[in-house]
Scaffold this motif. Sequence first.
Motif, PDB file in Angstrom:
ATOM      1  N   LYS A  57      -4.677 -18.109   9.182  1.00 33.44           N
ATOM      2  CA  LYS A  57      -4.142 -16.783   9.482  1.00 33.44           C
ATOM      3  C   LYS A  57      -5.079 -15.699   8.958  1.00 33.44           C
ATOM      4  O   LYS A  57      -5.580 -15.784   7.837  1.00 33.44           O
ATOM      5  N   LYS A  58      -5.285 -14.675   9.797  1.00 30.48           N
ATOM      6  CA  LYS A  58      -6.134 -13.543   9.433  1.00 30.48           C
ATOM      7  C   LYS A  58      -5.408 -12.243   9.767  1.00 30.48           C
ATOM      8  O   LYS A  58      -5.006 -12.014  10.907  1.00 30.48           O
ATOM      9  N   ALA A  59      -5.255 -11.371   8.779  1.00 28.48           N
ATOM     10  CA  ALA A  59      -4.557 -10.102   8.985  1.00 28.48           C
ATOM     11  C   ALA A  59      -5.408  -9.144   9.810  1.00 28.48           C
ATOM     12  O   ALA A  59      -6.629  -9.083   9.668  1.00 28.48           O
ATOM     13  N   LEU A  60      -4.738  -8.361  10.682  1.00 26.85           N
ATOM     14  CA  LEU A  60      -5.395  -7.337  11.491  1.00 26.85           C
ATOM     15  C   LEU A  60      -5.251  -5.963  10.834  1.00 26.85           C
ATOM     16  O   LEU A  60      -4.213  -5.669  10.232  1.00 26.85           O
ATOM     17  N   ALA A  61      -6.273  -5.147  10.978  1.00 26.95           N
ATOM     18  CA  ALA A  61      -6.209  -3.791  10.436  1.00 26.95           C
ATOM     19  C   ALA A  61      -5.340  -2.887  11.299  1.00 26.95           C
ATOM     20  O   ALA A  61      -4.671  -1.984  10.791  1.00 26.95           O
ATOM     21  N   ARG A  62      -5.338  -3.141  12.631  1.00 23.62           N
ATOM     22  CA  ARG A  62      -4.485  -2.375  13.540  1.00 23.62           C
ATOM     23  C   ARG A  62      -3.549  -3.338  14.251  1.00 23.62           C
ATOM     24  O   ARG A  62      -3.994  -4.289  14.887  1.00 23.62           O
ATOM     25  N   LEU A  63      -2.254  -3.063  14.152  1.00 26.56           N
ATOM     26  CA  LEU A  63      -1.259  -3.969  14.714  1.00 26.56           C
ATOM     27  C   LEU A  63      -1.169  -3.798  16.224  1.00 26.56           C
ATOM     28  O   LEU A  63      -1.447  -2.728  16.766  1.00 26.56           O
ATOM     29  N   ARG A  64      -0.731  -4.881  16.891  1.00 31.24           N
ATOM     30  CA  ARG A  64      -0.645  -4.889  18.346  1.00 31.24           C
ATOM     31  C   ARG A  64       0.711  -4.332  18.808  1.00 31.24           C
ATOM     32  O   ARG A  64       1.610  -5.087  19.186  1.00 31.24           O
ATOM     33  N   VAL A  65       0.832  -3.024  18.759  1.00 37.68           N
ATOM     34  CA  VAL A  65       2.031  -2.343  19.246  1.00 37.68           C
ATOM     35  C   VAL A  65       1.591  -1.122  20.039  1.00 37.68           C
ATOM     36  O   VAL A  65       0.429  -0.705  19.970  1.00 37.68           O
ATOM     37  N   ALA A  66       2.522  -0.544  20.799  1.00 35.33           N
ATOM     38  CA  ALA A  66       2.169   0.577  21.672  1.00 35.33           C
ATOM     39  C   ALA A  66       1.726   1.797  20.873  1.00 35.33           C
ATOM     40  O   ALA A  66       0.734   2.451  21.208  1.00 35.33           O
ATOM     41  N   GLN A  67       2.460   2.141  19.815  1.00 37.58           N
ATOM     42  CA  GLN A  67       2.079   3.285  18.985  1.00 37.58           C
ATOM     43  C   GLN A  67       1.024   2.867  17.967  1.00 37.58           C
ATOM     44  O   GLN A  67       0.933   1.701  17.587  1.00 37.58           O
ATOM     45  N   GLU A  68       0.209   3.839  17.533  1.00 39.25           N
ATOM     46  CA  GLU A  68      -0.815   3.512  16.533  1.00 39.25           C
ATOM     47  C   GLU A  68      -0.160   3.112  15.224  1.00 39.25           C
ATOM     48  O   GLU A  68       0.680   3.825  14.677  1.00 39.25           O
ATOM     49  N   TRP A  69      -0.561   1.961  14.694  1.00 37.31           N
ATOM     50  CA  TRP A  69       0.072   1.389  13.508  1.00 37.31           C
ATOM     51  C   TRP A  69      -0.988   0.610  12.745  1.00 37.31           C
ATOM     52  O   TRP A  69      -1.367  -0.481  13.138  1.00 37.31           O
ATOM     53  N   ASN A  70      -1.489   1.191  11.669  1.00 36.80           N
ATOM     54  CA  ASN A  70      -2.538   0.575  10.865  1.00 36.80           C
ATOM     55  C   ASN A  70      -1.962   0.097   9.535  1.00 36.80           C
ATOM     56  O   ASN A  70      -0.991   0.660   9.034  1.00 36.80           O
ATOM     57  N   ALA A  71      -2.600  -0.929   8.967  1.00 37.56           N
ATOM     58  CA  ALA A  71      -2.120  -1.478   7.699  1.00 37.56           C
ATOM     59  C   ALA A  71      -3.278  -2.125   6.947  1.00 37.56           C
ATOM     60  O   ALA A  71      -4.176  -2.700   7.571  1.00 37.56           O
ATOM     61  N   PRO A  72      -3.260  -2.059   5.613  1.00 40.66           N
ATOM     62  CA  PRO A  72      -4.346  -2.656   4.828  1.00 40.66           C
ATOM     63  C   PRO A  72      -4.403  -4.169   5.006  1.00 40.66           C
ATOM     64  O   PRO A  72      -3.367  -4.853   4.951  1.00 40.66           O
ATOM     65  N   VAL A  73      -5.617  -4.728   5.191  1.00 42.35           N
ATOM     66  CA  VAL A  73      -5.744  -6.177   5.360  1.00 42.35           C
ATOM     67  C   VAL A  73      -5.600  -6.909   4.033  1.00 42.35           C
ATOM     68  O   VAL A  73      -5.497  -8.143   3.999  1.00 42.35           O
ATOM     69  N   SER A  74      -5.558  -6.169   2.927  1.00 40.27           N
ATOM     70  CA  SER A  74      -5.331  -6.793   1.619  1.00 40.27           C
ATOM     71  C   SER A  74      -3.979  -7.480   1.556  1.00 40.27           C
ATOM     72  O   SER A  74      -3.720  -8.288   0.655  1.00 40.27           O
ATOM     73  N   ARG A  75      -3.096  -7.198   2.514  1.00 41.71           N
ATOM     74  CA  ARG A  75      -1.778  -7.845   2.531  1.00 41.71           C
ATOM     75  C   ARG A  75      -1.900  -9.361   2.700  1.00 41.71           C
ATOM     76  O   ARG A  75      -0.970 -10.103   2.375  1.00 41.71           O
ATOM     77  N   ASN A  76      -3.042  -9.828   3.203  1.00 43.96           N
ATOM     78  CA  ASN A  76      -3.273 -11.261   3.346  1.00 43.96           C
ATOM     79  C   ASN A  76      -3.172 -11.971   1.996  1.00 43.96           C
ATOM     80  O   ASN A  76      -2.530 -13.025   1.871  1.00 43.96           O
ATOM     81  N   ALA A  77      -3.782 -11.378   0.974  1.00 43.45           N
ATOM     82  CA  ALA A  77      -3.733 -11.973  -0.359  1.00 43.45           C
ATOM     83  C   ALA A  77      -2.323 -11.919  -0.935  1.00 43.45           C
ATOM     84  O   ALA A  77      -1.878 -12.856  -1.617  1.00 43.45           O
ATOM     85  N   SER A  78      -1.611 -10.836  -0.663  1.00 46.23           N
ATOM     86  CA  SER A  78      -0.238 -10.737  -1.151  1.00 46.23           C
ATOM     87  C   SER A  78       0.668 -11.751  -0.488  1.00 46.23           C
ATOM     88  O   SER A  78       1.599 -12.272  -1.109  1.00 46.23           O
ATOM     89  N   GLU A  79       0.403 -12.030   0.787  1.00 44.86           N
ATOM     90  CA  GLU A  79       1.206 -13.038   1.478  1.00 44.86           C
ATOM     91  C   GLU A  79       1.040 -14.403   0.813  1.00 44.86           C
ATOM     92  O   GLU A  79       2.020 -15.118   0.576  1.00 44.86           O
ATOM     93  N   VAL A  80      -0.201 -14.758   0.491  1.00 44.90           N
ATOM     94  CA  VAL A  80      -0.447 -16.024  -0.214  1.00 44.90           C
ATOM     95  C   VAL A  80       0.286 -16.032  -1.546  1.00 44.90           C
ATOM     96  O   VAL A  80       0.940 -17.022  -1.917  1.00 44.90           O
ATOM     97  N   GLY A  81       0.203 -14.933  -2.259  1.00 45.93           N
ATOM     98  CA  GLY A  81       0.895 -14.855  -3.542  1.00 45.93           C
ATOM     99  C   GLY A  81       2.394 -15.005  -3.402  1.00 45.93           C
ATOM    100  O   GLY A  81       3.051 -15.644  -4.238  1.00 45.93           O
ATOM    101  N   TRP A  82       2.961 -14.423  -2.333  1.00 42.99           N
ATOM    102  CA  TRP A  82       4.400 -14.555  -2.108  1.00 42.99           C
ATOM    103  C   TRP A  82       4.774 -16.021  -1.888  1.00 42.99           C
ATOM    104  O   TRP A  82       5.762 -16.511  -2.451  1.00 42.99           O
ATOM    105  N   PHE A  83       3.987 -16.736  -1.088  1.00 42.01           N
ATOM    106  CA  PHE A  83       4.274 -18.155  -0.842  1.00 42.01           C
ATOM    107  C   PHE A  83       4.272 -18.942  -2.157  1.00 42.01           C
ATOM    108  O   PHE A  83       5.132 -19.806  -2.376  1.00 42.01           O
ATOM    109  N   ILE A  84       3.316 -18.644  -3.016  1.00 42.31           N
ATOM    110  CA  ILE A  84       3.214 -19.367  -4.285  1.00 42.31           C
ATOM    111  C   ILE A  84       4.420 -19.086  -5.169  1.00 42.31           C
ATOM    112  O   ILE A  84       5.017 -20.001  -5.762  1.00 42.31           O
TER     113      ILE A  84
END
Length: 341
Positions: A57-84
């Motif tokens: 899995k690789k986080a995207l900087a811009r989400l695939r939705v009709a309106q502009e919606w950006n998010a930090p890709v650092s959330r990838n590391a937080s997701e791993v931490g949440w699983f742990i």
Amino acid sequence: MSVSATSPAVADPALSEFLNRSGLVKPGEGVQLVPLTGGVASDIFRVEVGERTFVVKKALARLRVAQEWNAPVSRNASEVGWFIEAQRAVPQAVPDILAHDPALGLFAMTYLDPAHHSIWKNELRDGRVSAGFAAAVGQAVVAIHEATARSAEVARRFSNDETFHAIRLEPYLEATARRHGDLAEELCALSRDTLRRKLALVHGDVSPKNILAGPAGPVLLDAECAWYGEPAFDLAFCLNHLLLKCVWKRQHAAQYLASFDALAAAYISGVGWEPPEAVEARAARLLPALFLGRIDGKSPAEYITTEADRERVRRVARHLIASRPKRLSHIRDQWAKEILP
């Protein structure tokens, strides 16, 4: 490593680098990558290497939705931490992490065969609605909250206010406030109040599309929104989907509402870090706002397709936002009056 010529990974050298650097693929091994669908925030691939299969899995900087919606890709590391963290509380309810590279923004986890792990959203769609399974979801979520409640160390590692605001509060609450000026003060205050509360580790996207119905019970996926904050958000977010499903498949509405009751009761009964009625009251304030947000926010529910149904949700949600109910059963009853024959 040699990658299938038809694979999207050919255009993504970071993915090839991750597979090699992590040791998941040895030099010279053939790799087949199959893109998986269903998400707007990440590229996800099933990776087949000989007889081994796993997911990357690789986080995207811009989400695939009709309106502009950006998010930090650092959330990838937080997701791993949440699983742990979640695995410590409910080991059967999350996949195993196989490898992670924060610099590349990629991680690998176990692949769960759809033949034995169906998506809960599909189960609900097809009328296989189990209140017992919904209760198990509530139990898993509250167990994670209970295990991490009031932990300064977990709070430090998941201090993700920027990410949570960008991919949850702004698109669901604040964007909706811009469409409903008379409710803007309440919705924006709710966003601020939610962001300020720091009580437990929050998943942030407890949705039927992110939950598998496995042999041992629910398995939670897609923790990109992981944040130390308001646990009532997870409860309200999941219950919101059960309300919305009543519009999608009207013939199963009574069963969806029974699942709503079961999930809410199971969760509330597991709250030990504060008075349960306090969590319920905050969830009851969030729920109608999220309900409206799936009509007029940045991520509208794709299965609510008619203006009549959208107006039905708006009418009930707007009334509830203004009246500020303190019990989840009150919201459920108001919606039942609207949706049941």
